[in-house]
Design a protein around this motif. Sequence first.
Motif, short mmCIF file in Angstrom:
data_model
loop_
_atom_site.label_atom_id
_atom_site.label_comp_id
_atom_site.label_asym_id
_atom_site.label_seq_id
_atom_site.Cartn_x
_atom_site.Cartn_y
_atom_site.Cartn_z
N ILE A 167 15.20 -16.27 36.18
CA ILE A 167 14.14 -16.95 36.92
C ILE A 167 14.32 -16.77 38.42
O ILE A 167 13.36 -16.45 39.14
CB ILE A 167 14.10 -18.44 36.53
N THR A 168 15.54 -16.93 38.91
CA THR A 168 15.75 -16.77 40.36
C THR A 168 15.55 -15.31 40.78
O THR A 168 15.11 -15.04 41.90
CB THR A 168 17.13 -17.28 40.79
N ALA A 169 15.86 -14.36 39.88
CA ALA A 169 15.60 -12.96 40.19
C ALA A 169 14.10 -12.70 40.30
O ALA A 169 13.65 -11.96 41.19
CB ALA A 169 16.22 -12.05 39.13
N GLY A 194 21.68 -16.13 30.74
CA GLY A 194 21.03 -15.61 31.94
C GLY A 194 19.70 -16.24 32.28
O GLY A 194 18.96 -15.70 33.10
N GLN A 195 19.40 -17.41 31.67
CA GLN A 195 18.10 -18.01 31.92
C GLN A 195 17.86 -18.29 33.41
O GLN A 195 16.82 -17.93 33.97
CB GLN A 195 17.96 -19.33 31.13
N MET A 219 18.86 -10.57 34.10
CA MET A 219 17.73 -10.18 34.94
C MET A 219 16.48 -10.06 34.08
O MET A 219 16.56 -10.03 32.85
CB MET A 219 18.03 -8.84 35.62
N PRO A 220 15.29 -10.02 34.70
CA PRO A 220 14.06 -9.88 33.91
C PRO A 220 14.03 -8.55 33.16
O PRO A 220 14.52 -7.53 33.66
CB PRO A 220 12.94 -9.93 34.97
N ALA A 221 13.46 -8.55 31.98
CA ALA A 221 13.32 -7.32 31.20
C ALA A 221 12.61 -6.25 32.02
O ALA A 221 11.73 -6.53 32.83
CB ALA A 221 12.52 -7.61 29.92
N ALA A 222 13.01 -4.99 31.79
CA ALA A 222 12.52 -3.87 32.59
C ALA A 222 11.01 -3.73 32.53
O ALA A 222 10.38 -3.28 33.50
CB ALA A 222 13.18 -2.57 32.10
#
Length: 205
Positions: A132-134, A127-128, A89-92
């Motif tokens: 991105i989709t997240a 998790g690339q 997931m993207p970094a917080a």
Amino acid sequence: MSDLKTAVVYYSATGSVHAMAQAAAEAAEDAGSEVRLRKVRELAPEEAIASNQGWASHAKQTQDLPEATLDDLEWADLLIFGAPTRFGMPAAQLKQFLDTTGPLWGAGKLVNKVATSFTSAATAHGGQETTITALNNTFYHWGCVIVPPGYADPIQFQAGNPYGASHVSNNGQVPPGQVELDAISFQARRAVGIARALKVGLASA
């Protein structure tokens, strides 16, 4: 004065995403867009940053770069977001900034903006694509027009990620190479072109 405005908003710990964000900003500018390059606020404690030499060094190198605000998002026609992946997931740090956009979302200020995203992970298959989709899930809620790179340029057959430019940093030891930088540059140029066409089309509708 450019007819198009682009905000490149990112988080980077050791510099990989920062390098890609710079390449995106330069490509968007070369494509005729006015650009704001903005980092999001760091949330990690000082002792955590200091414990990692690459993290501490990059934080110092970019300490004077402006931090993103909601005004940057409202100002822009095109939004380019980048973040490293954290457990897919993207970094917080970037997610926290996105979570502050409720007032703009509620007022419809983000509707019909073009959005695209990119990432970097420590390992291959780390998790690339899911990162991105997240990120794109947020854009759906905003009402954005999402523009992926697809395989719309020969560089994409080398880069191999149709969702968005991505990089494998080998735990922060390997900076983005020419393929990764060319991929994010293409992605930015493509997004500028579509954002410009959309803006013209909406103005004449």
